[in-house]
Enzyme design. Sequence first.
Site, mmCIF file in Angstrom:
data_model
loop_
_atom_site.group_PDB
_atom_site.id
_atom_site.type_symbol
_atom_site.label_atom_id
_atom_site.label_comp_id
_atom_site.label_asym_id
_atom_site.label_seq_id
_atom_site.Cartn_x
_atom_site.Cartn_y
_atom_site.Cartn_z
ATOM 1 N N CYS B 408 0.801 -1.216 0.000
ATOM 2 C CA CYS B 408 0.000 0.000 0.000
ATOM 3 C C CYS B 408 0.838 1.273 0.000
ATOM 4 C CB CYS B 408 -0.964 -0.016 1.171
ATOM 5 S SG CYS B 408 -0.146 -0.224 2.747
ATOM 6 N N HIS B 452 -1.996 0.360 7.016
ATOM 7 C CA HIS B 452 -2.298 0.762 5.644
ATOM 8 C C HIS B 452 -1.847 2.202 5.416
ATOM 9 C CE1 HIS B 452 -4.149 0.245 1.828
ATOM 10 N NE2 HIS B 452 -5.187 1.048 2.038
ATOM 11 N N ASP B 468 -7.864 5.819 -2.283
ATOM 12 C CA ASP B 468 -6.994 4.679 -1.944
ATOM 13 C C ASP B 468 -6.528 4.003 -3.222
ATOM 14 O OD1 ASP B 468 -5.646 2.569 -0.932
ATOM 15 O OD2 ASP B 468 -7.252 1.886 0.406
#
Lengths: 318, 591
Positions: B408, B452, B468
């Site tokens: 991520c 994350h 995201d």
Amino acid sequence: MNLEKLVRITRPDRSGRIRITGRKIYILPTRYGLVFGILLILLLIASINYANNPAFLLTFLLAGIFFQAIFHTWRNLKGLELQWIHAEPVFAGETARVHLRIADPGRDHFALALAFAGNEPVLADVPAERPAEAQLPVRTRHRGLLQPGRLTIESRYPLGLLRAWSLLETDARIMVWPRPLHESLAPSDPDQAGGLEGDQGSGSNDFAGHRSYRPGDTPARVHWKALAAGKGLLVKEFDGDRVDQIWLDYEALAPPNVEQRLGLLAGAVEALSREPLRYGLRLPQLEIAPSTGERHRRHCLDALALFGDAASAADRAR
Amino acid sequence: MKDVLATRPVSQQMLLITALLLSLSVLPHWWNLPPLVTGAFFLLLLLRLLLWREPSRIPGPWIRLPLVVLGVVVVIQQAGLTEGRQFGVALLVIMSGLKLLELKSHRDLFMAVFLGLFLLTTLFLFSQNALLTFYVLLLILAYTTVLVLANRTGPELPLKQAVRTALVLTLGGIPVMVLLFALFPRLDGPLWSLSLGRGQGITGMSDNISMGSISSLSQSEETAFRVRFDGTPPPPQEHYWRGMVLWHTDGRRWIRVKSSAAKPATEGLAGTAAYEVTMEPSDQPWLFPLDRVREAQGDLLLSEDGELATRHSIRRRFTYRAESAPPPLTRPLTGRERRLGLQLPARLSPRVRRLAHQWRQAAASDAQVVEQALRHFNTQPFVYTLQPPLLGDDPVDCFLFDTRKGFCEHYATSFVLLMRLAGIPARVVIGYQGGEINPLGGHLLVRQSDAHAWAEVWLRGKGWSRVDPTAAVAPERVERGITPQPAETGAPAVFRVSIPASGLARFLRDLQWYRDDLQLMWHYWVVGYDQSRQQNLLQKLGIGRLYSYQLGIIAVAGAIAIASLLFFLFGMRRPAPATRCSPPGTVSGAS
């Protein structure tokens, strides 16, 4: 006695077959199995402590393999059928070989160890296609019809971590002849000297004198008394025409001990059977007419083996 | 009766097989131990095979004793006594080598096998991935085969048959393994304190990231915090637990910029979700409320960037209440935010600049630039992976154009950089995403592995909006958290803009996905299986709460039951006589 009842022993059926059923098999870990158990505990503690899940997997897989091994070791004995075939007679003190047939047409069995109590084990593989034959050693000590005692069959296959065993009783009987003694064949009474060796059938005493021992002389003719007195090895010479017929008489022997007398007689039978001689055996309750040959020899030796208490039993058996 | 096989000498083939197996068990330790230790093992092995090839001939005690002393010296000198784990494993490796040197009878063979099994377990102290576990499983099968061979009587080695027997035993052991694994009670903590040599004590998020920092955190299954919602929890795709906002980058690292005023978070507006969070000790002041916090209890501080913190570092379990509402929350862009949100590192490759410029040219609005960027991540062969490759001097360029494999933080940081290049104020936000509802307690459990990173861009009329980019590559990551939950696979993708057209490319990507999925599943069901997941599973199976000792009894009883069931179902079947082929029976004497 009560404990004896608790022990599960498989006995032969009417046809002499011994069939090992699952309930009569004992199973315990071997020394390696115990070490393996300790290893598992160590691995488990390490897995818990490090909260290490793959290590848990490994530990539990090994435990699973161990569980399976219990059943497989057990199965390696289950369903086997044993049968006593025969055992060659031996002299007391020798090792007899008991022949057993082991079979299970259903599956292969590997690395079975068989042993009579107190004797060396023997390994055998039993394939499904055909029965295997194992020869089990049995050490003998005394004359008589020997029952070799309890047979243990065990298996550590496949992993060696566990030992499954079963206790069996067999029909096996071993004829144990008295240990032959060759040393002194002296009569109990010097006057009856001829009673042992001479040919009674001729009706006369043909004793002709002593001469020096020559190789080939039968021990029966050796003048044992002279030997004992230090006069050297002398042989009695007979002139009679039927000297090749000899009676071995139990009553005529000097040593008071029964076993010693039987040993002497056995030694004499062994010696005479190698000569072109006819010999007979006279026991207190049994007389075997003079004859020759292997059958006769065995007959005589059997009679000696079964002398006394066993004699009647042997008669019944015959 | 005495063990006829125990004193039997080992055949040469058995010696070679055992040597091979021990070598294969030691081999992976090459990466874990000082090379001299594993080297010493292989030296001992070589010595045995070159000089004492005959199993009946072993070196005398005047050779072995100095070697034992030498081995211990090497271990102490190389591994050191300070790190218990390494020392113990190094000792075990040397011991295995020495055992191999004196392997002579079947007794030695058993000991060698036990040492080998112990060695296999120690491999898991260093790595717990699926591939290694599979490798270990194969070796267990091989060791079982060695034991079977050692217990055969004949002079020849019925290898095929032994492998088959070992296979039957191992396969029969697997259900027991699964049952014990699932049911065996797990402890909350270790039996005694450990020095694993990690050196970092508490795992947790720090206030800066670089490419690779979160993916290393994702290996930790420790609990970060637990959340209890008042009423129904928001849908899973809203489970963004917002932590720190990172503004400044030098092209490699992203760091926080201290905001001017952090004030008590009491005067906010009422949110749509109210909840209570219990933090595990983190040694940091940062809290991770649901994105975006509107109101929190009085003693907490809320920064200008929307970061919630305590006044002191969290040293013990700590609970707070807060209320949140989903972003974006309209607010004008301040000068500070514009300045920081457009900051660029000194060095940027022309390729990266060109890409951002292209998007800017093609798009009519900022929102379209964002969409284009997401489409780029989605259609180009980007791969979401827990183990991203190492990046070179220019990590952003290297990631975007060469490796294209990342976690991520790779996606979030490059996305933010590209947005800034396109003139859109953007920032990186780190926190946690996902979490698992505990069916027992009804609360949500968030683990360190849920760490994350995502992006926020300032869009006119909307304010700071959450984007995201990881979701464009791996929507599943957002759907169900990093910990895969099979029930939720196949749920519709949220951010997916389009489906890649090329069949082959899609196939390759799917393949990558399967591999990664497998890894994630492994992570979820094996490596991270702990007390709470165990309770979770039991609940699903309809077995209520059980105390650990009850569970232990059930586990063992169940294992025995399943083992016997398996055996009597499959083990007692008599094979048909016609199809059999086995070697002729042998009878051998005891001597």
